[in-house]
Design a protein around this motif. Structure first.
Motif, mmCIF file in Angstrom:
data_model
loop_
_atom_site.group_PDB
_atom_site.id
_atom_site.type_symbol
_atom_site.label_atom_id
_atom_site.label_comp_id
_atom_site.label_asym_id
_atom_site.label_seq_id
_atom_site.Cartn_x
_atom_site.Cartn_y
_atom_site.Cartn_z
ATOM 1 N N ASP A 38 -41.324 0.182 9.003
ATOM 2 C CA ASP A 38 -42.026 0.081 10.285
ATOM 3 C C ASP A 38 -42.318 1.464 10.869
ATOM 4 O O ASP A 38 -43.370 1.687 11.470
ATOM 5 N N SER A 39 -41.380 2.401 10.677
ATOM 6 C CA SER A 39 -41.584 3.750 11.224
ATOM 7 C C SER A 39 -42.716 4.472 10.499
ATOM 8 O O SER A 39 -43.526 5.174 11.131
ATOM 9 N N ASP A 40 -42.809 4.293 9.170
ATOM 10 C CA ASP A 40 -43.896 4.925 8.413
ATOM 11 C C ASP A 40 -45.237 4.280 8.752
ATOM 12 O O ASP A 40 -46.272 4.966 8.799
ATOM 13 N N LEU A 41 -45.229 2.974 8.984
ATOM 14 C CA LEU A 41 -46.451 2.290 9.382
ATOM 15 C C LEU A 41 -46.932 2.813 10.739
ATOM 16 O O LEU A 41 -48.120 3.105 10.923
ATOM 17 N N ALA A 42 -45.994 2.958 11.677
ATOM 18 C CA ALA A 42 -46.351 3.464 13.007
ATOM 19 C C ALA A 42 -46.895 4.884 12.918
ATOM 20 O O ALA A 42 -47.864 5.243 13.600
ATOM 21 N N ARG A 43 -46.289 5.701 12.062
ATOM 22 C CA ARG A 43 -46.753 7.085 11.891
ATOM 23 C C ARG A 43 -48.164 7.109 11.294
ATOM 24 O O ARG A 43 -49.016 7.898 11.727
ATOM 25 N N THR A 93 -49.954 -4.577 8.969
ATOM 26 C CA THR A 93 -48.557 -5.016 8.833
ATOM 27 C C THR A 93 -48.323 -5.837 7.563
ATOM 28 O O THR A 93 -47.366 -5.554 6.815
ATOM 29 N N GLU A 112 -54.567 0.842 18.344
ATOM 30 C CA GLU A 112 -53.356 0.822 17.524
ATOM 31 C C GLU A 112 -52.849 -0.597 17.344
ATOM 32 O O GLU A 112 -52.283 -0.943 16.303
ATOM 33 N N THR A 113 -53.065 -1.442 18.337
ATOM 34 C CA THR A 113 -52.634 -2.842 18.242
ATOM 35 C C THR A 113 -53.394 -3.562 17.138
ATOM 36 O O THR A 113 -52.808 -4.309 16.343
ATOM 37 N N LEU A 163 -52.309 -2.264 13.744
ATOM 38 C CA LEU A 163 -50.996 -2.811 13.410
ATOM 39 C C LEU A 163 -51.127 -4.237 12.883
ATOM 40 O O LEU A 163 -50.484 -4.609 11.888
ATOM 41 N N ILE A 168 -50.476 4.797 11.549
ATOM 42 C CA ILE A 168 -51.428 4.328 12.556
ATOM 43 C C ILE A 168 -51.673 5.407 13.599
ATOM 44 O O ILE A 168 -52.808 5.628 14.039
ATOM 45 N N ARG A 169 -50.613 6.113 13.974
ATOM 46 C CA ARG A 169 -50.740 7.159 14.997
ATOM 47 C C ARG A 169 -51.653 8.287 14.519
ATOM 48 O O ARG A 169 -52.491 8.794 15.275
#
Length: 203
Positions: free
Chosen positions: A117-122, A107, A99-100, A103, A124-125
């Motif tokens: 940022d929240s949609d990007l994290a979702r 990014t 995930e790092t 990201l 990636i998850r």
């Protein structure tokens, strides 16, 4: 000798397949050495999407590999390749990206396109280490398709016609639908083992 790399690439066309014509072009160059450097390197992307004719053409080349040629094949599912083709290759299994790393790669792209940022994290998850899937999930349409599929699982008659229409359109739409089904199957398996871990994902 020169350190330049003589590199070419064969990738699926708009129909998401690798056709015989590309390999005919490749075979026509086999009598020539590298233009500059020690080797001629050919990357064949998504080799599991070759037509039977294309796969047989490549097999003939690998049966008597020309000198100074290196072929690199990528495939999401090697079981879709001819066994005789696989037997002539050295298999390298690549691990999913962390995930790092995802990201770091995504990014700049997310900020350029106004992705939060929240949609990007979702994204990636849900990608589980797959860069293509993570990049696809940055598009809001990806999540609309997901919601549509979840509605179908809840009340099949409400979305059946729309999903049937989607499955007969472009192959990219079919690939996206299959990707969602795979992701949901994975998440349901997770939920069966740990319901609280999935609470925020099925939205």
């Amino acid at each position: 000798r020169s350190s330049w790399v003589d590199f070419s690439e064969i990738a699926p066309d708009e129909s998401r397949t690798l056709k015989l014509e590309e390999f005919k072009k490749l075979r026509s160059t086999l009598g020539f050495g590298a233009f500059d450097g020690n080797y001629r390197i050919t990357l064949i992307r998504e080799a599991d999407r070759m037509t039977p004719q294309a796969a047989n053409s490549l097999l003939k080349m690998l049966e008597e590999p020309p000198p100074e040629f290196v072929f690199i094949l990528t495939a999401a599912d090697s079981s879709l390749l001819l066994p005789t083709l696989v037997s002539r290759c050295q298999r390298i299994r690549l691990l999913p990206l962390s995930e790092t790393v995802l990201l770091e790669i995504l990014t700049p792209e997310a900020r350029k396109n106004g992705v939060s940022d929240s949609d990007l994290a979702r994204s990636i998850r849900t990608a589980r280490g797959n860069l293509h899937r993570a990049r696809t999930a940055l598009n809001p349409e990806y999540w609309e398709r997901r919601k549509q599929l979840l509605r179908f699982l809840s009340t099949p008659w409400s979305e059946l016609e729309a999903l049937l229409s989607l499955s007969t359109r472009e192959s990219a739409d079919v690939d996206l639908l299959l990707d969602h089904l795979e992701n949901l199957a994975h998440e349901f398996a997770q939920w069966a083992c740990s319901p609280e871990a999935l609470e925020n994902n099925l939205t």
